[in-house]
Design an enzyme around this catalytic site. Sequence first.
Site, PDB file in Angstrom:
ATOM      1  N   HIS A 124       0.819  -1.206   0.000  1.00 57.21           N
ATOM      2  CA  HIS A 124       0.000   0.000   0.000  1.00 57.21           C
ATOM      3  C   HIS A 124       0.854   1.258   0.000  1.00 57.21           C
ATOM      4  O   HIS A 124       2.064   1.214   0.205  1.00 57.21           O
ATOM      5  CB  HIS A 124      -0.926   0.013   1.212  1.00 57.21           C
ATOM      6  CG  HIS A 124      -0.190   0.059   2.527  1.00 57.21           C
ATOM      7  ND1 HIS A 124       0.224   1.225   3.114  1.00 57.21           N
ATOM      8  CD2 HIS A 124       0.197  -0.939   3.351  1.00 57.21           C
ATOM      9  CE1 HIS A 124       0.839   0.955   4.247  1.00 57.21           C
ATOM     10  NE2 HIS A 124       0.840  -0.358   4.409  1.00 57.21           N
ATOM     11  N   CYS A 140       2.880  -5.347   6.714  1.00 62.17           N
ATOM     12  CA  CYS A 140       2.561  -4.962   5.349  1.00 62.17           C
ATOM     13  C   CYS A 140       3.787  -4.364   4.651  1.00 62.17           C
ATOM     14  O   CYS A 140       4.772  -4.014   5.279  1.00 62.17           O
ATOM     15  CB  CYS A 140       1.412  -3.964   5.325  1.00 62.17           C
ATOM     16  SG  CYS A 140      -0.203  -4.702   5.638  1.00 62.17           S
TER      17      CYS A 140
END
EC number: 2.-.-.-
Length: 313
Positions: A124, A140
């Site tokens: 992201h 992440c």
Amino acid sequence: MKKLGFALLTLSASSAFAATSVPDVSPIASGTHVVINIPQQRLFLYSDGKLSKIYPVAVGKAMTQTNIGSHKIGAKAYNPTWHIPKSIQKELKNGVTSVPPGPKNPLGPVFVRLGHPKLGLGIHGTNAPSSVPGVRSHGCVRMKSPDALQFAKAVSTGSPADVIYQMAALNEDGAGNLWLAAYRDPYNKKNLDTASLRKSIAAWSKASGKAVAAKRIDAVLKSRTGALNCITCGSAKGKISGELKSLAWTSGSGVLSKAQEAAKTTIPDEDQILPEGSEIEIDADADGGIQTLMPKSRTVSQPDAVQGEDNLF
């Protein structure tokens, strides 16, 4: 028709790629393949067996590691709304329950699911670009927002994505010189196979007829700065010429790494994309990282663990 099964792994010698070493991987010869090397803090995007992009990334911290292994790209959420978890709402005590798409959103402009939903992983953007690259997320993979948007448009749901942990890279340039880079060990795995590395260097040296500087090899492995060093040039710094190609050093081989034909798999014809502005609940770090991501209706039992199944991610 162009044969793809034995395409060499190449790295453009353009200014964008010139100083970046290439890991020892065998990307899928047809389609898109994502490779993330944790110690290097880089994401490599391959297209039809050839390297097309390299992105700096922030990966999981030692206590919240990014899952190493073979994964697949999942669904995408563009311009998500951040629904603030109740635990953080209690800390903020300002009545704010969500953050709309924009510069203050910790997810940036896009989130791309990485692997099985239960892993709670994604690739992201961020509202803290200075945090990339680094080893600082809750698992992440964080990218600078413009890179995240470019990446999201280049990959498709179902594409293979491998997270690897290679602490060294051995590359040959267009002039036939050998380059070595070594990285630090953020997860303290102590898995750098120096025996295979030295075996590969010796095999390459014998086949090419070029001598290598043993002292330079020792210096690179000791310092582990991540910088490429020429171990066959007259100078330790040297200058990269033409394309960089990775050697299959992890197997002790002195030959170049090559692409591979993928096993037949079912890949969706279209991307799985959530509606624009979908509300996503996450735990966010102060610097823009995230701990977990899930649809608002899901609950979290512990960090990076999502209960239940979610076909969208």
